[in-house]
Enzyme design. Structure first.
Site, PDB file in Angstrom:
ATOM      1  N   LEU A   1      35.252  -9.029 -30.539  1.00 40.94           N
ATOM      2  CA  LEU A   1      35.139  -8.921 -31.343  1.00 40.94           C
ATOM      3  C   LEU A   1      33.399  -9.017 -31.791  1.00 40.94           C
ATOM      4  O   LEU A   1      33.386 -10.399 -30.812  1.00 40.94           O
ATOM      5  CB  LEU A   1      35.491  -9.994 -32.151  1.00 40.94           C
ATOM      6  CG  LEU A   1      35.937  -9.365 -33.761  1.00 40.94           C
ATOM      7  CD1 LEU A   1      36.871  -7.790 -33.967  1.00 40.94           C
ATOM      8  CD2 LEU A   1      37.196  -9.800 -34.275  1.00 40.94           C
TER       9      LEU A   1
ATOM     10  N   HIS B 278      36.200   4.912 -29.269  1.00 44.18           N
ATOM     11  CA  HIS B 278      37.703   4.262 -29.541  1.00 44.18           C
ATOM     12  C   HIS B 278      37.839   5.496 -28.668  1.00 44.18           C
ATOM     13  O   HIS B 278      38.179   6.281 -29.279  1.00 44.18           O
ATOM     14  CB  HIS B 278      38.007   3.558 -30.573  1.00 44.18           C
ATOM     15  CG  HIS B 278      39.568   3.216 -30.917  1.00 44.18           C
ATOM     16  ND1 HIS B 278      39.490   1.597 -30.073  1.00 44.18           N
ATOM     17  CD2 HIS B 278      40.470   3.643 -30.540  1.00 44.18           C
ATOM     18  CE1 HIS B 278      40.974   1.953 -29.575  1.00 44.18           C
ATOM     19  NE2 HIS B 278      41.679   2.729 -30.542  1.00 44.18           N
TER      20      HIS B 278
ATOM     21  N   SER C 185      32.243   3.475 -16.773  1.00 46.02           N
ATOM     22  CA  SER C 185      31.615   5.154 -16.933  1.00 46.02           C
ATOM     23  C   SER C 185      30.782   5.770 -18.237  1.00 46.02           C
ATOM     24  O   SER C 185      30.229   6.357 -17.571  1.00 46.02           O
ATOM     25  CB  SER C 185      33.176   5.397 -16.348  1.00 46.02           C
ATOM     26  OG  SER C 185      33.892   5.964 -17.938  1.00 46.02           O
ATOM     27  N   ASN C 186      31.461   4.895 -19.196  1.00 45.47           N
ATOM     28  CA  ASN C 186      30.479   5.730 -20.342  1.00 45.47           C
ATOM     29  C   ASN C 186      28.860   5.549 -20.367  1.00 45.47           C
ATOM     30  O   ASN C 186      27.859   5.751 -20.875  1.00 45.47           O
ATOM     31  CB  ASN C 186      31.522   5.071 -21.747  1.00 45.47           C
ATOM     32  CG  ASN C 186      32.256   5.812 -22.197  1.00 45.47           C
ATOM     33  OD1 ASN C 186      32.662   7.349 -22.668  1.00 45.47           O
ATOM     34  ND2 ASN C 186      33.388   5.576 -21.701  1.00 45.47           N
TER      35      ASN C 186
ATOM     36  N   ASP D  16      37.920  -1.045 -34.572  1.00 51.74           N
ATOM     37  CA  ASP D  16      37.510  -0.549 -34.926  1.00 51.74           C
ATOM     38  C   ASP D  16      37.923   0.072 -35.906  1.00 51.74           C
ATOM     39  O   ASP D  16      38.933   1.043 -36.813  1.00 51.74           O
ATOM     40  CB  ASP D  16      38.475   0.026 -34.432  1.00 51.74           C
ATOM     41  CG  ASP D  16      39.341  -0.829 -32.220  1.00 51.74           C
ATOM     42  OD1 ASP D  16      38.007  -0.553 -31.795  1.00 51.74           O
ATOM     43  OD2 ASP D  16      40.137  -0.862 -32.171  1.00 51.74           O
TER      44      ASP D  16
ATOM     45  N   ASN E  71      30.650   1.783 -31.267  1.00 48.17           N
ATOM     46  CA  ASN E  71      31.655   1.637 -30.388  1.00 48.17           C
ATOM     47  C   ASN E  71      31.907   3.476 -30.460  1.00 48.17           C
ATOM     48  O   ASN E  71      32.116   4.172 -31.681  1.00 48.17           O
ATOM     49  CB  ASN E  71      32.425   0.439 -31.085  1.00 48.17           C
ATOM     50  CG  ASN E  71      33.563   0.399 -29.976  1.00 48.17           C
ATOM     51  OD1 ASN E  71      33.308   0.116 -28.536  1.00 48.17           O
ATOM     52  ND2 ASN E  71      35.079   0.329 -30.965  1.00 48.17           N
TER      53      ASN E  71
ATOM     54  N   GLU F 223      34.629  11.608 -24.068  1.00 45.81           N
ATOM     55  CA  GLU F 223      33.625  10.946 -24.494  1.00 45.81           C
ATOM     56  C   GLU F 223      32.475  10.329 -23.902  1.00 45.81           C
ATOM     57  O   GLU F 223      30.784  10.761 -23.918  1.00 45.81           O
ATOM     58  CB  GLU F 223      34.072   9.051 -24.174  1.00 45.81           C
ATOM     59  CG  GLU F 223      35.754   8.442 -24.628  1.00 45.81           C
ATOM     60  CD  GLU F 223      35.997   7.407 -24.040  1.00 45.81           C
ATOM     61  OE1 GLU F 223      35.758   7.165 -23.011  1.00 45.81           O
ATOM     62  OE2 GLU F 223      36.764   7.006 -24.985  1.00 45.81           O
TER      63      GLU F 223
HETATM   64  C1  GRF Z   1      35.956   4.223 -22.903  1.00 41.12           C
HETATM   65  O1  GRF Z   1      37.736   4.315 -23.401  1.00 41.12           O
HETATM   66  C2  GRF Z   1      36.182   3.440 -24.533  1.00 41.12           C
HETATM   67  O2  GRF Z   1      36.792   4.509 -25.966  1.00 41.12           O
HETATM   68  C3  GRF Z   1      37.205   2.007 -24.692  1.00 41.12           C
HETATM   69  O3  GRF Z   1      36.794   1.513 -23.375  1.00 41.12           O
HETATM   70  C4  GRF Z   1      37.371   2.422 -22.547  1.00 41.12           C
HETATM   71  C5  GRF Z   1      35.207   2.428 -21.687  1.00 41.12           C
HETATM   72  O4  GRF Z   1      35.962   3.216 -20.134  1.00 41.12           O
HETATM   73  N1  GRF Z   1      35.965   1.299 -25.062  1.00 41.12           N
HETATM   74  P1  GRF Z   1      34.659   2.720 -19.665  1.00 41.12           P
HETATM   75  O5  GRF Z   1      34.712   1.816 -19.164  1.00 41.12           O
HETATM   76  O6  GRF Z   1      33.276   3.680 -19.828  1.00 41.12           O
HETATM   77  O7  GRF Z   1      34.805   3.429 -18.049  1.00 41.12           O
END
Ligand code: GRF
Length: 191
Positions: free
Chosen positions: A88, A105, A14-15, A146, A103, A175
């Protein structure tokens, strides 16, 4: 020339979706490639929808060869963006893209980070710890999970009635709002 972004994702993406939307009509940058360690990851479908090429690799390719570094170099990638990528990053990739791998998180690092801290586990840990605030962190990537330098954090209050689902939702909203903009700002700093 447009700056070129490569997105690594292991799952839904989704990001990645928000980033691809953000740069679709940009004159300054574009998502040039989506990479995944998981051939079934929904992010690959999302990349297809944007007509962005994708590449699937396995553990051997990633850790024992220079295949991925060579691919990123060949495509003249400027910034590597991890968006829900669970492995990693190996040394050869870190060295090839110094300070060019970031990244996101779903917590306020250094709280609730490290190996095994991903997805619902993070929000569960926040509830169990009784934290009164929670949020997201965008950071540079180094050889540990992280731990790289923090670029940006966004936070929200945890209400006594908040469920895991609510925390997850709040975090995701942040995000999706911030990651594309932070990427854009970072790229502006590169010549
Ligand atoms: C997000 O919550 C991000 O912070 C973490 O993994 C998740 C990925 O979600 N690293 P998506 O696949 O982008 O929906």
């Amino acid at each position: 020339m447009k700056k070129r972004i490569a997105i690594f994702a292991s799952g839904s993406g989704s990001n990645a979706q928000k980033i691809m939307e953000h740069f679709k009509y940009s004159n300054d940058a574009e998502v040039a490639l989506v990479l995944s360690n998981n051939a079934d990851a929904y992010v690959l479908q999302r990349a297809d929808n944007f007509e962005i090429p994708s590449h699937v690799f396995d553990r051997h390719d990633f850790y024992q060869t220079d295949e991925i570094v060579n691919l990123l170099k060949r495509l003249e990638i400027d910034l590597v963006v991890l968006a829900g990528f669970l492995w990693l990053i190996p040394d050869n990739l870190l060295k090839a893209f110094p300070n060019k791998i970031i990244n996101i998180h779903p917590s306020l690092l250094p709280r609730h980070g490290g190996k095994g801290m991903y997805g619902d586990r993070v929000h569960k840990a926040v509830l169990e710890a009784g934290d009164d605030e929670h949020g997201i962190t965008i950071h540079f990537v180094n050889e540990n999970f992280d731990e790289g330098e923090v670029i940006y954090q966004a936070r929200f209050r945890v209400e006594p009635t908040d469920t895991l689902e609510q925390l997850k939702f709040n975090g995701q909203q942040l995000e999706h709002l911030h990651y594309p903009k932070i990427i854009e700002n970072l790229l502006k700093k590169y010549n």
